[in-house]
Design an enzyme around this catalytic site. Sequence first.
Site, PDB file in Angstrom:
ATOM      1  N   HIS A  88       0.861  -1.191   0.000  1.00  0.00           N
ATOM      2  CA  HIS A  88       0.000   0.000   0.000  1.00  0.00           C
ATOM      3  C   HIS A  88       0.893   1.235   0.000  1.00  0.00           C
ATOM      4  O   HIS A  88       1.910   1.273   0.691  1.00  0.00           O
ATOM      5  CB  HIS A  88      -0.925  -0.016   1.226  1.00  0.00           C
ATOM      6  N   GLU A 156      -4.099   1.542  -7.258  1.00  0.00           N
ATOM      7  CA  GLU A 156      -4.466   2.679  -6.420  1.00  0.00           C
ATOM      8  C   GLU A 156      -3.586   3.873  -6.785  1.00  0.00           C
ATOM      9  O   GLU A 156      -2.474   4.018  -6.234  1.00  0.00           O
ATOM     10  CB  GLU A 156      -4.250   2.345  -4.943  1.00  0.00           C
ATOM     11  N   SER A 194     -10.656   6.828  -3.271  1.00  0.00           N
ATOM     12  CA  SER A 194     -11.868   7.664  -3.233  1.00  0.00           C
ATOM     13  C   SER A 194     -13.138   6.942  -3.709  1.00  0.00           C
ATOM     14  O   SER A 194     -14.036   7.562  -4.270  1.00  0.00           O
ATOM     15  CB  SER A 194     -11.661   8.956  -4.041  1.00  0.00           C
ATOM     16  N   GLY A 215     -11.214   2.658   1.278  1.00  0.00           N
ATOM     17  CA  GLY A 215     -10.616   3.176   2.513  1.00  0.00           C
ATOM     18  C   GLY A 215     -11.655   3.917   3.326  1.00  0.00           C
ATOM     19  O   GLY A 215     -12.502   3.310   3.990  1.00  0.00           O
TER      20      GLY A 215
HETATM   21  P1  PGA Z   1      -9.653   5.892   0.171  1.00  0.00           P
HETATM   22  O1  PGA Z   1      -8.428   4.924   0.432  1.00  0.00           O
HETATM   23  O2  PGA Z   1     -10.816   5.051  -0.245  1.00  0.00           O
HETATM   24  O3  PGA Z   1      -9.871   6.595   1.479  1.00  0.00           O
HETATM   25  O4  PGA Z   1      -9.248   6.844  -0.924  1.00  0.00           O
HETATM   26  C1  PGA Z   1      -8.204   3.785  -0.357  1.00  0.00           C
HETATM   27  C2  PGA Z   1      -6.985   3.040   0.124  1.00  0.00           C
HETATM   28  O5  PGA Z   1      -6.024   3.675   0.562  1.00  0.00           O
HETATM   29  O6  PGA Z   1      -6.947   1.798   0.089  1.00  0.00           O
END
Ligand code: PGA
Length: 230
Positions: A88, A156, A194, A215
Amino acid sequence: MSKIIAANFKMHGDVDFYSSWLKKFELPKQNTVLFAPPYLYFDCFLKDERNLLVMSQDVSDEEIGPFTSQISAKMLNEIGVEFSLIGHSETRDKMGFTNKNVFQKFLSLRANRITPIICVGESKDYRDGGKHFGFLEEQLSFYKAESKTGLIFAYEPVWSIGTGILPKSSEIFEVVEFIKSYFDFKIKVLYGGSVNASNAKDLLRIKNLDGLLVGGASLKAEEFAMIAGS
Ligand code: PGA
């Protein structure tokens, strides 16, 4: 077709939070749902009667030894964890993990029968400079020679994580296609960054996408249930 929808709770919550979250959360039937709370709260999910699939947010790249603070793949396997995120961008940035470290984690998970979900994705600079494919290729290159089963990536883009900025569907499609065509065997690719209840349905309409990594929006049980049921 059934998709993988994963909740990455990051460093949020406490025992009360997770027990009330789980009471409110309705598990959809059509998708495979994975839950990644902080290590300390795995038990809340593992003890749930619905046989929830627990995912770790990370794992050590070492097997055993003097590595203060680390958790090994063997330990995760022993308590019943079946999946783990690795690479990540928040762990790459904050802890300085390299592609090589991430690959080492991958090998350790594989050896301990845990399915890795390998996070890849470019920063805004790489995207703006049109160098994102080169950057991704370097992240992918470690896995080129891997065995043909169970390879799962999460695309991501760093500029989309926690920012509310979503790439266009065509941009996601293009990157997923790039990742899939890099391998000469079938792999899965999820999208993360997001994702929320308002955009999940549209994202899941992207033809080559196999699921979502969520997230911030996973912190609300009702919202995550809507995403997971999309
Ligand atoms: P987010 O994070 O949905 O808050 O953008 C996604 C992630 O980091 O896995």
